[in-house]
Design a protein around this motif. Structure first.
Motif, short mmCIF file in Angstrom:
data_model
loop_
_atom_site.label_atom_id
_atom_site.label_comp_id
_atom_site.label_asym_id
_atom_site.label_seq_id
_atom_site.Cartn_x
_atom_site.Cartn_y
_atom_site.Cartn_z
N ARG A 85 10.43 17.23 34.29
CA ARG A 85 11.54 16.88 33.40
C ARG A 85 11.53 15.40 33.02
NH1 ARG A 85 14.47 21.41 33.23
NH2 ARG A 85 16.03 20.47 31.86
N LYS A 116 15.19 18.46 27.02
CA LYS A 116 15.46 18.16 28.42
C LYS A 116 16.24 16.86 28.60
CE LYS A 116 11.23 20.50 30.00
NZ LYS A 116 11.89 21.63 30.61
N TYR A 117 16.65 16.23 27.49
CA TYR A 117 17.26 14.91 27.61
C TYR A 117 18.54 14.92 28.45
CZ TYR A 117 17.79 10.04 26.34
OH TYR A 117 17.85 8.67 26.40
N LYS A 118 19.30 16.00 28.36
CA LYS A 118 20.57 16.07 29.10
C LYS A 118 20.35 16.15 30.61
CE LYS A 118 23.34 18.24 25.46
NZ LYS A 118 24.09 19.45 25.05
N SER A 119 19.17 16.58 31.02
CA SER A 119 18.92 16.75 32.45
C SER A 119 17.57 16.15 32.84
CB SER A 119 18.95 18.25 32.82
OG SER A 119 18.01 18.95 32.03
N TYR A 120 17.34 14.91 32.43
CA TYR A 120 16.06 14.29 32.73
C TYR A 120 15.93 14.00 34.22
CZ TYR A 120 18.88 9.98 32.27
OH TYR A 120 19.84 9.02 32.37
N SER A 121 14.68 13.73 34.62
CA SER A 121 14.38 13.48 36.03
C SER A 121 15.24 12.34 36.57
CB SER A 121 12.89 13.12 36.19
OG SER A 121 12.64 12.67 37.49
N SER A 122 15.85 12.57 37.71
CA SER A 122 16.78 11.58 38.27
C SER A 122 16.07 10.33 38.77
CB SER A 122 17.56 12.21 39.42
OG SER A 122 16.67 12.66 40.43
N LYS A 125 14.84 6.52 34.25
CA LYS A 125 15.69 6.50 33.08
C LYS A 125 14.78 6.50 31.86
CE LYS A 125 19.32 3.89 30.75
NZ LYS A 125 20.19 2.67 30.77
#
Length: 335
Positions: A85, A116-122, A125
């Motif tokens: 992601r 996937k922008y709403k849930s990108y890799s934590s 950024k």
């Protein structure tokens, strides 16, 4: 092994991977590619994902061979296998596919990044905002010459984020490419009011050319020619405004001026050797048009007249001198 690699090892052993990565980037800035890659490899062995993307980016943009044409893709693939992601690396992967000529797959990866922008890799950024990412996708569509889809995307962008100089330019360009020339002029004029750009003048010239408003189109192409040194590596663009300037003159019954632009275009393309098919067709069109004009006998080819030819008598004398010099050199043991 360089002192920099030893220092990087020390940083990594202390758990200070960020400093090791900074050191690698400093070595890259000093053109020490060997130390740069070696430090990245140490970090990658230690599971550092930032170094993995960094190495891919090196082969994407800096390595002269782009890792034999891989453009860093294998490193982006390895990264995505661990963080599927990642918005940043999805965009990196898209550029790798684009550079390999796989436009459709490149666009698919850009779409995944947007989706996937709403849930990108934590753990990261995104470098681009969603607005910038959507614009990057539009620019990719324009480069890929997907004009219809690009126009649709620019309209959606404008309705969502409003207009500015860039959106006015792209809207005008894509309207023109889709045959909506009169509407295109409205946007291109808005763009040019905010900033004079060669690309906007070229698109405006094309719109006017298609509308058969050759006098105004020629003014736009002359604006482009004035600054063509800034885009001389874009053969398609430079060819377009030069050869269309010639045909504006043809349609305005100014054959003498037309020959000037035809000669310029022909000579420019002669310097490039093998040409893409679309530009080869333009070359042939210019050659045929010049031949047609010259056959009328109403125009002198001043460029041709500048070429000096020796008379037959002068040619014979020059040949004799060359032969004598050759004999003298042979007699003195040369050759």
């Amino acid at each position: 092994m360089s002192e920099y690699i030893e220092t990087a090892k020390q940083y990594i052993s202390e758990g200070n991977e960020e400093e090791a990565l900074k050191l690698a980037r400093k070595r890259h800035g000093k053109d020490d590619a060997e130390s740069y890659i070696a430090i990245l490899d140490l970090l990658i062995e230690n599971g550092n994902l930032a170094a993995l993307e960094e190495k891919g980016m090196y082969y994407q943009y800096y390595d002269p061979t782009h890792d034999d044409g891989d453009y860093g893709e294998k490193y982006f693939d390895e990264y995505l296998s661990k963080q599927p992601r990642s918005i940043n690396v999805l965009c990196d992967k898209a550029m790798s596919r684009f550079n390999k000529g796989d436009i459709d797959e490149s666009l698919e990866y850009m779409d995944k990044a947007v989706d996937k922008y709403k849930s990108y890799s934590s753990i990261e950024k995104p470098r681009l905002s969603k607005k910038e990412l959507i614009m990057a996708r539009i620019e990719l569509l324009i480069q890929a010459k997907h004009h219809e889809e690009a126009l649709k995307s620019v309209k959606q962008y404008e309705s969502q984020f409003g207009s500015d100089q860039k959106t006015d330019l792209y809207m005008g360009q894509m309207l023109q490419k889709n045959g909506k020339n009169r509407e295109a002029l409205e946007y291109l004029d808005k763009s040019l009011l905010q900033e004079d750009t060669l690309v906007a003048f070229n698109a405006k010239g094309d719109a006017l050319y298609e509308l058969k408003e050759y006098k105004e189109a020629l003014k736009c192409y002359k604006n482009c020619i004035q600054y063509e040194g800034k885009v001389e590596d874009d053969l398609e663009l430079v060819t377009n405004f030069n050869y269309k300037a010639a045909f504006c003159c043809v349609n305005l019954n100014d054959d003498e001026e037309a020959v000037k632009y035809l000669n310029k275009t022909i000579n420019m393309l002669n310097e490039h050797g093998r040409l893409p098919n679309d530009i080869e067709k333009i070359y042939q069109k210019c050659s045929f048009e010049k031949e047609r004009i010259m056959k009328t006998g109403k125009v002198e080819d001043k460029e041709f007249k500048k070429t000096k030819f020796f008379s037959a008598r002068s040619s014979i004398i020059i040949l004799l001198i060359i032969v004598i010099l050759y004999i003298i050199l042979k007699m003195n043991g040369y050759g």
